[in-house]
Design a protein around this motif. Structure first.
Motif, short mmCIF file in Angstrom:
data_model
loop_
_atom_site.label_atom_id
_atom_site.label_comp_id
_atom_site.label_asym_id
_atom_site.label_seq_id
_atom_site.Cartn_x
_atom_site.Cartn_y
_atom_site.Cartn_z
N ARG A 198 0.83 -1.21 0.00
CA ARG A 198 0.00 0.00 0.00
C ARG A 198 0.87 1.27 0.00
N GLU A 199 1.91 1.28 0.82
CA GLU A 199 2.78 2.46 0.89
C GLU A 199 3.46 2.75 -0.44
N VAL B 225 -5.82 3.75 -5.24
CA VAL B 225 -5.05 2.72 -4.53
C VAL B 225 -5.95 1.54 -4.19
N GLY B 226 -7.14 1.79 -3.69
CA GLY B 226 -8.06 0.71 -3.36
C GLY B 226 -8.45 -0.12 -4.57
N GLU C 296 0.77 4.24 -2.72
CA GLU C 296 0.46 5.62 -2.33
C GLU C 296 1.58 6.57 -2.74
N LYS D 153 -6.81 7.85 -2.78
CA LYS D 153 -7.33 6.75 -1.96
C LYS D 153 -8.15 5.77 -2.80
N ARG D 154 -8.99 6.33 -3.70
CA ARG D 154 -9.83 5.47 -4.54
C ARG D 154 -8.99 4.65 -5.51
N ARG E 132 -9.02 12.15 -2.11
CA ARG E 132 -9.95 11.05 -2.37
C ARG E 132 -9.60 10.29 -3.63
N ARG F 137 -4.08 13.05 -5.55
CA ARG F 137 -4.20 13.57 -4.20
C ARG F 137 -5.55 13.19 -3.60
#
Length: 593
Positions: free
Chosen positions: A435-436, A456-457, A439, A453-454, A450, A448
């Motif tokens: 994950r790191e 990466v998920g 990111e 985050k979206r 949201r 950047r």
């Protein structure tokens, strides 16, 4: 066979290492075998199978934990120095001194082995002639191509005449032409000097040349026998299917390889798809997979048996190493408008010079959106230089170069925001979690909040990655999966892959290309370099370079036809034929090496 009549005898051999997480890793697990003298023997297996560990134990460089190992009648555990005095060993990364010339490297190794002036004069002359290095004795080793370095490494290994020659993947990372030359040299040495040779390799065509083959995976010996005996395991299970008109072979291959309950392996070849039916399924079970493709049975090859053995072992171990690295294109992938007439890479009269040396000379081609485009060539041909210019990592000396609508001569940073890049060697941060890493690279590409985050998920789910896993501890196949995930996290228009499957096992290689097929179906443009000629068959078009010049450009079928071998030709032979024809017609002596 008793030890007194064998070159090497292993009984119950074990060797374990401590993994980075503190657990024990069984590199060699209860392996027993016997190798007769005067033979050419191969150990085959994917990366991590234990081949290098076994070779290092046979060379007296590693001590077995359990079991016995006798080499030339000597107990390796008790007297490794005696073994080393009688063998020659060439590891994967042979220790050439790159600041020294070819001749100086030979002299150094002759000094180390105590070769007399009389013997070395005779030996050097023969080895230089066999390797084709006679004209390059003054050239620094660091300035040699990959294939030439391997030849020099073999020559340094053989400055003395050993009782046993150990070669650990001597052709890894070299092109088909150099591989062929290396095996010609070996064949000549075996015939003229009666050498006993043990070689480890991931290439089944090389193992076919050997009298005895041992198949390893995850430290276990899965099978042994002559190539003919091993091929028998796949008899009656191997077929070729001709896709219908207008269907690319990789699309049929993708459909077959997804049906893992019924298909053990599938790979494009010669415009068709060669596949292995699982022993548990029958011909009648294949109709819905093939549709109107024409299927016919084929004689089994050693690679067929090898893939069957690997599939069975992976299934028995409960591993998912053979699962696709990316889901089939079901509409969830980022969509890129696909138009066969939309050019996303335009190259005109591209030149790159390093001082007086021209690495790329007047190269021109286009790449269309959604196309898989392959850059092929011998070591030192200029393809890596071309590739780095296309990625914006290296400026061109002259010519026109537009990528994703941006002129790379004047706006490389703007173009790089539209492309993804996967390096040949794992280049992410090994001490960070999956994950790191994602990111970090998402942020580097400008994502950047949201959106980051979206993405990466979505990427973790799409690539089947464990977000908490430490990146450096992942198996090679998963490392490459993570590298491609990082290269795609910003949804680029173009993905550049620099020898993406180098060093990963055949199961992971198939899965990787299944992922590339899905990306192409979604309209992502893919530019790839590779030394595996079977992978050229996945491409829509390929370009072959040598000595910095473009020799051939077209579909795999057009390239095979240009080589004069017809539709059923093997891409390996077509590649060699095209390069040799160009060299015969006057390419420079750098290519001839």
């Amino acid at each position: 066979m008793t030890g007194s009549f064998a070159s090497i005898v292993s009984e119950g051999l074990r060797k374990a290492f401590e993994a980075a997480d503190g657990s024990a890793l069984d590199a060699i697990d209860d392996v027993s075998f016997s190798i007769p003298p005067g033979t050419l023997t191969a150990f085959v297996g994917p990366d991590g199978a234990g081949k290098t560990t076994l070779m290092r134990m046979m060379a007296g460089l590693l001590t077995p934990d359990v079991g016995s190992l006798r080499v030339l009648g000597v107990d390796v555990r008790r007297d490794p120095q005696e073994v080393q005095s009688r063998i020659s060993y060439m590891p994967q990364r042979f220790g050439l001194y790159e600041d020294l010339s070819v001749q100086e490297n030979l002299d150094l190794y002759a000094d180390l082995h105590g070769v007399t002036p009389e013997d070395r004069a005779r030996r050097f002359s023969r080895l230089l002639r066999m390797t084709g290095l006679e004209r390059f004795t003054r050239r620094p080793a660091g300035n040699l191509s990959g294939g030439m370095k391997q030849k020099l490494g073999l020559a340094c290994t053989l400055v003395r005449v050993p009782d046993l020659l150990l070669l650990d993947e001597p052709s890894v990372g070299v092109d088909p032409l150099s591989r062929r030359d290396l095996w010609r040299i070996l064949a000549q040495l075996i015939e003229e000097e009666g050498l006993s040779v043990v070689v480890s390799t991931a290439y089944m065509d090389e193992a076919e040349r050997c009298e005895q083959v041992f198949v390893l995976n995850q430290g276990r010996l899965l099978a042994q026998g002559t190539p003919r005996e091993l091929r028998g395991r796949a008899e009656g299970l191997t077929y070729v299917a001709e896709p219908r008109e207008g269907m690319h072979a990789r699309e049929l291959q993708a459909r077959l390889i997804d049906a893992r309950e019924r298909i053990a392996d599938a790979v494009p070849r010669g415009g068709a798809v060669r596949f292995i039916r699982s022993p548990e399924s029958g011909d009648a079970d294949l109709g819905d997979l093939l549709h109107d493709a024409i299927m016919r049975e084929q004689p089994a090859e050693l690679e067929d048996a090898f893939m069957l053995l690997l599939r069975e072992h992976v299934a028995g171990a409960g591993s998912d190493a053979g699962s696709p690295a990316l889901a089939v294109d079901d509409g969830s992938l980022p969509r890129h408008a696909r138009d066969g007439g939309d050019t996303v890479i335009r190259v005109r009269e591209l030149v790159r010079k390093f001082g007086d040396f021209t690495a790329v000379a007047n190269t021109s081609f286009d790449v269309r959106r959604g196309e898989i485009f392959g850059l092929l060539g011998p070591n030192g041909a200029g393809k890596t230089t071309t590739f780095r210019m296309l990625c914006g990592l290296l400026p061109a000396t002259s010519g026109e170069l537009d990528v994703a609508g941006v002129n790379l001569r004047t706006a490389r940073a703007a173009a790089r925001a539209r492309i993804g890049y996967v390096a040949q060697r794992f280049s992410l941060y090994s001490n960070l979690s999956v994950r790191e890493n994602l990111e970090f690279f998402a942020g580097a590409y400008g994502l950047r909040g949201r959106t980051l985050k979206r993405r990466v998920g979505e990427t973790l789910e799409r690539f089947g990655l464990d977000p908490s896993a430490t990146s450096g501890l992942l198996p090679l196949g998963y490392k490459q999966r993570l590298a491609m995930a990082a290269g795609l996290i910003h949804e680029p228009d173009i993905l550049f892959l620099d020898e993406p499957t180098s060093g990963i096992d055949p199961l992971a290689r198939r899965a990787f290309w299944r992922a590339i097929t899905a990306l192409s179906q979604a309209g992502v443009t893919v530019v790839v370099t590779t030394h595996f000629m079977e992978e050229a068959e996945y491409c829509d078009r390929i370009a072959i370079q040598d000595a910095g010049r473009l020799l051939a450009l077209g579909t795999p079928r057009e390239v095979r036809e240009r080589a004069g071998d017809g539709e059923e030709a093997d891409m390996n032979r077509a590649f060699i034929s095209i390069v040799e024809q160009a060299r015969a017609n006057g390419n420079d002596d750098r290519a001839a090496a």
